[in-house]
Design a protein around this motif. Structure first.
Motif, PDB file in Angstrom:
ATOM      1  N   LEU A  80      -9.376   6.340  -6.541  1.00 35.86           N
ATOM      2  CA  LEU A  80      -9.230   4.931  -6.904  1.00 35.86           C
ATOM      3  C   LEU A  80      -9.690   4.096  -5.723  1.00 35.86           C
ATOM      4  CD1 LEU A  80      -8.243   2.525  -8.608  1.00 35.86           C
ATOM      5  CD2 LEU A  80      -5.954   2.918  -7.669  1.00 35.86           C
ATOM      6  N   THR A  81     -10.692   3.262  -5.968  1.00 35.69           N
ATOM      7  CA  THR A  81     -11.221   2.392  -4.915  1.00 35.69           C
ATOM      8  C   THR A  81     -10.814   0.951  -5.203  1.00 35.69           C
ATOM      9  OG1 THR A  81     -13.123   3.850  -4.586  1.00 35.69           O
ATOM     10  CG2 THR A  81     -13.293   1.615  -3.717  1.00 35.69           C
ATOM     11  N   ILE A  82     -10.179   0.315  -4.232  1.00 34.56           N
ATOM     12  CA  ILE A  82      -9.791  -1.095  -4.346  1.00 34.56           C
ATOM     13  C   ILE A  82     -10.605  -1.871  -3.322  1.00 34.56           C
ATOM     14  CG2 ILE A  82      -7.904  -2.757  -4.280  1.00 34.56           C
ATOM     15  CD1 ILE A  82      -5.965  -0.461  -4.753  1.00 34.56           C
ATOM     16  N   GLU A  83     -11.374  -2.834  -3.778  1.00 33.84           N
ATOM     17  CA  GLU A  83     -12.212  -3.598  -2.856  1.00 33.84           C
ATOM     18  C   GLU A  83     -12.039  -5.091  -3.081  1.00 33.84           C
ATOM     19  OE1 GLU A  83     -16.427  -3.065  -3.576  1.00 33.84           O
ATOM     20  OE2 GLU A  83     -15.992  -2.174  -5.520  1.00 33.84           O
ATOM     21  N   THR A  84     -12.208  -5.857  -2.018  1.00 36.10           N
ATOM     22  CA  THR A  84     -12.113  -7.312  -2.097  1.00 36.10           C
ATOM     23  C   THR A  84     -13.368  -7.921  -1.483  1.00 36.10           C
ATOM     24  OG1 THR A  84     -10.995  -7.467   0.060  1.00 36.10           O
ATOM     25  CG2 THR A  84      -9.601  -7.262  -1.894  1.00 36.10           C
ATOM     26  N   GLN A  85     -13.756  -9.073  -2.009  1.00 38.93           N
ATOM     27  CA  GLN A  85     -14.885  -9.802  -1.431  1.00 38.93           C
ATOM     28  C   GLN A  85     -14.928 -11.215  -2.003  1.00 38.93           C
ATOM     29  OE1 GLN A  85     -18.933  -8.824  -2.894  1.00 38.93           O
ATOM     30  NE2 GLN A  85     -17.959  -7.184  -4.082  1.00 38.93           N
ATOM     31  N   ASP A  86     -15.545 -12.110  -1.260  1.00 38.74           N
ATOM     32  CA  ASP A  86     -15.777 -13.467  -1.749  1.00 38.74           C
ATOM     33  C   ASP A  86     -17.042 -13.470  -2.599  1.00 38.74           C
ATOM     34  OD1 ASP A  86     -13.586 -14.494  -0.419  1.00 38.74           O
ATOM     35  OD2 ASP A  86     -14.720 -14.965   1.400  1.00 38.74           O
ATOM     36  N   VAL A  87     -16.985 -14.172  -3.728  1.00 35.94           N
ATOM     37  CA  VAL A  87     -18.151 -14.245  -4.607  1.00 35.94           C
ATOM     38  C   VAL A  87     -18.341 -15.686  -5.062  1.00 35.94           C
ATOM     39  CG1 VAL A  87     -17.969 -11.865  -5.440  1.00 35.94           C
ATOM     40  CG2 VAL A  87     -16.749 -13.689  -6.645  1.00 35.94           C
ATOM     41  N   GLY A 133       2.431  -0.555 -23.712  1.00 36.71           N
ATOM     42  CA  GLY A 133       1.243  -1.280 -24.140  1.00 36.71           C
ATOM     43  C   GLY A 133       1.224  -2.715 -23.650  1.00 36.71           C
ATOM     44  N   LEU A 134       2.057  -3.031 -22.648  1.00 31.42           N
ATOM     45  CA  LEU A 134       2.122  -4.403 -22.137  1.00 31.42           C
ATOM     46  C   LEU A 134       1.588  -4.527 -20.712  1.00 31.42           C
ATOM     47  CD1 LEU A 134       5.595  -5.563 -23.488  1.00 31.42           C
ATOM     48  CD2 LEU A 134       3.364  -6.482 -24.120  1.00 31.42           C
ATOM     49  N   GLY A 135       1.220  -3.413 -20.093  1.00 34.45           N
ATOM     50  CA  GLY A 135       0.770  -3.464 -18.703  1.00 34.45           C
ATOM     51  C   GLY A 135      -0.465  -4.309 -18.514  1.00 34.45           C
ATOM     52  N   LEU A 136      -1.548  -4.016 -19.255  1.00 34.63           N
ATOM     53  CA  LEU A 136      -2.787  -4.777 -19.109  1.00 34.63           C
ATOM     54  C   LEU A 136      -2.671  -6.155 -19.739  1.00 34.63           C
ATOM     55  CD1 LEU A 136      -5.478  -2.009 -19.714  1.00 34.63           C
ATOM     56  CD2 LEU A 136      -4.715  -3.002 -17.550  1.00 34.63           C
ATOM     57  N   ALA A 137      -1.838  -6.287 -20.771  1.00 32.06           N
ATOM     58  CA  ALA A 137      -1.600  -7.609 -21.354  1.00 32.06           C
ATOM     59  C   ALA A 137      -0.957  -8.530 -20.320  1.00 32.06           C
ATOM     60  CB  ALA A 137      -0.711  -7.491 -22.593  1.00 32.06           C
ATOM     61  N   GLN A 184       2.642  -7.624  -9.158  1.00 29.59           N
ATOM     62  CA  GLN A 184       2.816  -6.964 -10.453  1.00 29.59           C
ATOM     63  C   GLN A 184       1.471  -6.617 -11.074  1.00 29.59           C
ATOM     64  OE1 GLN A 184       5.951  -6.193 -12.072  1.00 29.59           O
ATOM     65  NE2 GLN A 184       4.462  -4.912 -13.136  1.00 29.59           N
ATOM     66  N   VAL A 185       0.500  -7.516 -10.952  1.00 27.30           N
ATOM     67  CA  VAL A 185      -0.846  -7.259 -11.458  1.00 27.30           C
ATOM     68  C   VAL A 185      -1.446  -6.026 -10.782  1.00 27.30           C
ATOM     69  CG1 VAL A 185      -3.221  -8.137 -11.416  1.00 27.30           C
ATOM     70  CG2 VAL A 185      -1.360  -9.616 -12.172  1.00 27.30           C
ATOM     71  N   ILE A 186      -1.336  -5.970  -9.464  1.00 31.07           N
ATOM     72  CA  ILE A 186      -1.903  -4.845  -8.714  1.00 31.07           C
ATOM     73  C   ILE A 186      -1.241  -3.535  -9.126  1.00 31.07           C
ATOM     74  CG2 ILE A 186      -2.145  -3.846  -6.412  1.00 31.07           C
ATOM     75  CD1 ILE A 186      -2.312  -6.753  -5.354  1.00 31.07           C
ATOM     76  N   VAL A 187       0.081  -3.544  -9.220  1.00 29.47           N
ATOM     77  CA  VAL A 187       0.807  -2.326  -9.598  1.00 29.47           C
ATOM     78  C   VAL A 187       0.400  -1.873 -10.999  1.00 29.47           C
ATOM     79  CG1 VAL A 187       3.087  -1.412 -10.171  1.00 29.47           C
ATOM     80  CG2 VAL A 187       2.754  -2.735  -8.070  1.00 29.47           C
ATOM     81  N   ASN A 188       0.302  -2.803 -11.935  1.00 29.21           N
ATOM     82  CA  ASN A 188      -0.064  -2.441 -13.303  1.00 29.21           C
ATOM     83  C   ASN A 188      -1.447  -1.811 -13.361  1.00 29.21           C
ATOM     84  OD1 ASN A 188       2.360  -3.535 -14.035  1.00 29.21           O
ATOM     85  ND2 ASN A 188       1.535  -5.112 -15.377  1.00 29.21           N
ATOM     86  N   MET A 198       0.820  -1.214   0.000  1.00 30.57           N
ATOM     87  CA  MET A 198       0.000   0.000   0.000  1.00 30.57           C
ATOM     88  C   MET A 198       0.852   1.261   0.000  1.00 30.57           C
ATOM     89  SD  MET A 198      -3.021   1.012  -0.250  1.00 30.57           S
ATOM     90  CE  MET A 198      -3.747   2.646  -0.214  1.00 30.57           C
ATOM     91  N   ARG A 199       1.919   1.271   0.779  1.00 28.10           N
ATOM     92  CA  ARG A 199       2.757   2.468   0.839  1.00 28.10           C
ATOM     93  C   ARG A 199       3.369   2.757  -0.533  1.00 28.10           C
ATOM     94  NH1 ARG A 199       7.150   2.853   5.524  1.00 28.10           N
ATOM     95  NH2 ARG A 199       5.184   2.858   6.700  1.00 28.10           N
ATOM     96  N   MET A 200       3.805   1.706  -1.212  1.00 31.18           N
ATOM     97  CA  MET A 200       4.376   1.889  -2.542  1.00 31.18           C
ATOM     98  C   MET A 200       3.319   2.409  -3.517  1.00 31.18           C
ATOM     99  SD  MET A 200       6.069  -0.891  -5.129  1.00 31.18           S
ATOM    100  CE  MET A 200       4.487  -1.650  -5.431  1.00 31.18           C
ATOM    101  N   LEU A 201       2.083   1.885  -3.414  1.00 27.29           N
ATOM    102  CA  LEU A 201       1.016   2.321  -4.315  1.00 27.29           C
ATOM    103  C   LEU A 201       0.689   3.794  -4.097  1.00 27.29           C
ATOM    104  CD1 LEU A 201      -1.455  -0.705  -4.113  1.00 27.29           C
ATOM    105  CD2 LEU A 201       0.293  -0.247  -5.837  1.00 27.29           C
ATOM    106  N   THR A 202       0.698   4.225  -2.839  1.00 25.55           N
ATOM    107  CA  THR A 202       0.412   5.628  -2.533  1.00 25.55           C
ATOM    108  C   THR A 202       1.455   6.540  -3.166  1.00 25.55           C
ATOM    109  OG1 THR A 202      -0.610   4.957  -0.446  1.00 25.55           O
ATOM    110  CG2 THR A 202      -0.012   7.271  -0.678  1.00 25.55           C
ATOM    111  N   ARG A 203       2.719   6.148  -3.070  1.00 20.53           N
ATOM    112  CA  ARG A 203       3.776   6.944  -3.718  1.00 20.53           C
ATOM    113  C   ARG A 203       3.641   6.905  -5.231  1.00 20.53           C
ATOM    114  NH1 ARG A 203       7.236   4.259   0.051  1.00 20.53           N
ATOM    115  NH2 ARG A 203       8.007   2.979  -1.679  1.00 20.53           N
ATOM    116  N   LEU A 204       3.182   5.777  -5.736  1.00 20.80           N
ATOM    117  CA  LEU A 204       3.093   5.583  -7.184  1.00 20.80           C
ATOM    118  C   LEU A 204       2.063   6.515  -7.825  1.00 20.80           C
ATOM    119  CD1 LEU A 204       4.424   3.640  -9.241  1.00 20.80           C
ATOM    120  CD2 LEU A 204       2.442   2.148  -8.960  1.00 20.80           C
TER     121      LEU A 204
END
Length: 641
Positions: A395-402, A455-459, A376-380, A343-349
């Motif tokens: 930016l909202t990041i949420e988790t849940q069981d489905v 162009g490779l981030g989402l790929a 890597q997926v989360i950062v991208n 999380m700390r890295m994402l905030t700086r990012l």
């Protein structure tokens, strides 16, 4: 003398049903108009406006026919037809407003202030069509109340249509039905408030003394069934169109998946060949750096070669991730903990202009994935969201069981119904149109300017999640932001406690005998040179036959077999099995720039299999070899799959 006024209960109920049916039609058509583009949008807008307008008008007219006086009542056809126009105009305004990409409260309020009086105008134009042998007077307070009810009902209808337009689930249908019932009662309330505002007295004359359409029960029933038939046809058309559209979207998703699979095969093959070349480039650059003093002008040139090759190696790793040909080392993970860790890295990012909000399910289930790849997926995805909000945002990041049912699984190729963990990333950025959404996971596709992104981030995100047994879905509208949802299979295993990882040995040297088998000459030469420099004794072969011959001629021990996974005519595991029959003490280390089922199961490395990914540097190879030799001998070569 005031005339007694009464209503037919049956027709009153029928008018409310028509109003509710018209409301449900409006809620359903709002989503269809939103999804349509160009001429198709105009066609749905025109057809939907007419159907809704006729539905609202029919409710009004049936409500008027439910009204009884102790004198004959007739209607002038011209004004009756004229009252249809405000209803159609109000319906068109409603569909235009709620189908816009983004609608704020102010826009909804302005639209309601226009739509409400238009519906009220329909009612009072209809009242002006009356031919009654009595005088008509209006109660000003009730007239005002009827217009106010129309405005409030319009605002509620617009807000609900906007909110529910994209919800095609069964729960969405239920919510639309409930909302339609409430809206129907509200519209009927406006009409009957307006009727209560009318006062008829004798003597007098409203309208013309003769002529007009005589009010009757048969006329009311005819108008009702006509209106319901029009609304039913509109709904059937919308449902049929949605069914056809869903089938087309499913076909498009399959074709997109097949296209991505084909691109992945090509990308994986290219990455494999490039990894062999990059191994030689990086290795020889390392040798040059070791032999070139820092003060030598050529030292920086070699360093630049190394930097370029390293960047190229990173691109090939991303291509392997997209093509699902990279090696995964999965462990049982708590996604909440993974997010908290970075999380700390994402905030700086993202910077100070973007707010990150976490909405984490405290009872979240575990997943099995490669921790480094998942980070890597989360950062991208966070970087993608940041770039979509150049002026700042949230930016909202949420988790849940489905629990995913067969319907959802059927819409995503390769997915099975079951228990999953959802991670959703929702931004308030610029959003994407459908054409962009259909290509966002293709490698090298980007909407950024030249020099901004590969162009490779989402790929990479797509490949890692798919290789981990999950899937990715995206929903976006221009100007309304985007939501990326990751679904990873839920597991029942407990998340292991963190363990201290031993640091690699500082001295990666030895005197053991190593049998090196590599068909690519440049890689073979580099590996042999690097290991000899560390003191090892090398037996070198370019293929399986040479390796078997070298092993047969070696009277002493062979401590390590270092072999490429894919060899001409055979595989590394088969060679290890052949040699291992006579040399049980021999350890095995595989190397490759491309994952194959010879050493992995669906990209997941066997726990007892040692592997080094190409491209590698001489130092990395020396450390890995020393690490493998320092361990206990394996029980035997891995079984082939």
């Amino acid at each position: 003398m005031p005339l007694h006024q009464s209503y037919s209960p049956t027709l009153v109920v029928l008018s409310v049903l028509i109003a509710s049916a018209a409301s449900y039609t409006a809620l359903s058509l709002a989503g269809r108009v939103t999804a349509a583009r160009g001429r198709e949008r105009l066609a749905w807008l025109a057809g939907g406006s007419c159907a809704m307008g006729l539905g609202i008008w029919s409710m009004h007219f049936v409500g008027m026919l439910a009204f009884h006086l102790p004198v004959p009542i007739a209607y002038r056809p011209g004004r009756v037809l004229l009252s249809i126009l405000p209803a159609v105009a109000a319906s068109a305004l409603a569909l235009v407003v709620v189908s816009r990409a983004r609608v704020g409260l102010a826009s909804l309020a302005v639209a309601a202030l226009c739509m409400g009086p238009a519906i009220a105008g329909m009612h009072y134009i209809g009242m002006a069509a009356l031919n009654v042998p009595a005088s008509l007077h209006w109660h000003a307070v009730l007239v005002t109340a009827s217009v106010a009810i129309a405005v409030v009902a319009s605002f509620a209808a617009l807000a609900l249509a906007y909110r529910l337009r994209a919800d095609a689930s069964a729960a969405g249908v239920a919510r639309r039905l409930a909302a339609a019932a409430v809206m129907g009662l509200a519209i009927a309330g406006m009409h009957y408030t307006g009727m209560a505002a009318a006062r008829f007295t004798l003597p007098g004359q409203t309208g013309t003394p003769v002529g007009g359409l005589l009010a009757s029960r048969d006329l009311a029933i005819g108008v009702s069934f006509g209106a319901l038939a029009i609304l039913a046809l509109s709904l059937l058309g919308s449902v049929a169109d949605q069914w056809v559209r869903r089938r087309a979207e499913a076909t498009e998703r399959r074709q997109q998946s097949q296209r991505l699979e084909a691109i992945g095969q090509l990308a994986g093959g290219i990455a494999h060949d490039f990894n062999n070349l990059l191994t030689a480039i990086l290795g020889n650059a390392a040798f040059l750096l070791d032999s070139t003093p820092p003060e030598d002008p050529r030292h920086e040139d070699v360093r630049e070669i190394e930097r370029a090759a390293t960047r190229a190696a990173e691109l090939t790793r991303q291509l392997l991730a997209f093509s699902r040909k990279q090696i995964l080392r999965p462990t049982t993970l708590d996604l909440n903990a993974v997010l908290g860790h970075i999380m700390r890295m994402l905030t700086r990012l993202v910077g100070e202009h973007i707010e990150i909000r976490l909405s984490l399910d405290p009872e979240l289930g575990a997943v099995r994935a490669d921790a480094a790849q998942l980070e890597q997926v989360i950062v991208n995805l966070v970087v993608n969201a940041r770039d979509a909000m150049p002026e700042g945002g949230k930016l909202t990041i949420e988790t849940q069981d489905v629990t995913l049912g067969p319907e959802f699984a059927g819409q995503h190729v390769g997915m099975a119904p079951g228990e999953y963990v959802l991670v959703a990333f929702t931004d308030t950025g610029i959003g994407m149109d459908p054409a962009t959404q259909s290509r966002i996971f293709e490698p090298f596709f980007t909407t950024k300017g030249l020099g901004h992104g590969t162009g490779l981030g989402l790929a990479t995100v797509y490949g890692i999640v798919k290789q981990s047994g999950g899937t990715v879905s995206v929903y976006s509208e221009p100007g309304r932001g985007s939501t990326f949802k990751l679904y990873l299979p839920r597991v029942t295993e407990a998340v292991p406690a963190g363990e201290d990882v031993a640091a690699p040995p500082l001295l990666a040297q030895g005197t053991e005998t190593i049998l090196l088998v590599e068909d690519e000459e440049a890689v073979r030469t580099l590996a042999a040179r690097a290991l000899r420099a560390c003191g090892y004794r090398l037996l070198v072969a370019s293929g399986s036959a040479e390796a078997v011959e070298a092993s047969g001629q070696q009277t002493g021990s062979i401590h390590l077999l270092l072999t490429d996974v894919i060899l001409p005519g055979t595989t590394g595991p088969r060679l290890a099995e052949t040699l291992g029959a006579a040399r049980a003490e021999m350890r095995v280390l595989y190397m490759s720039g491309f994952t194959e089922n010879a050493i992995v199961h669906h990209g997941v490395l066997d726990s007892d299999t040692e592997f080094i990914q190409k491209p590698f540097t001489p130092a990395a190879l020396a450390v890995k070899v020393r690490e493998v030799l320092a361990r206990r001998p394996a029980a035997g070569p891995p079984a082939e799959t």
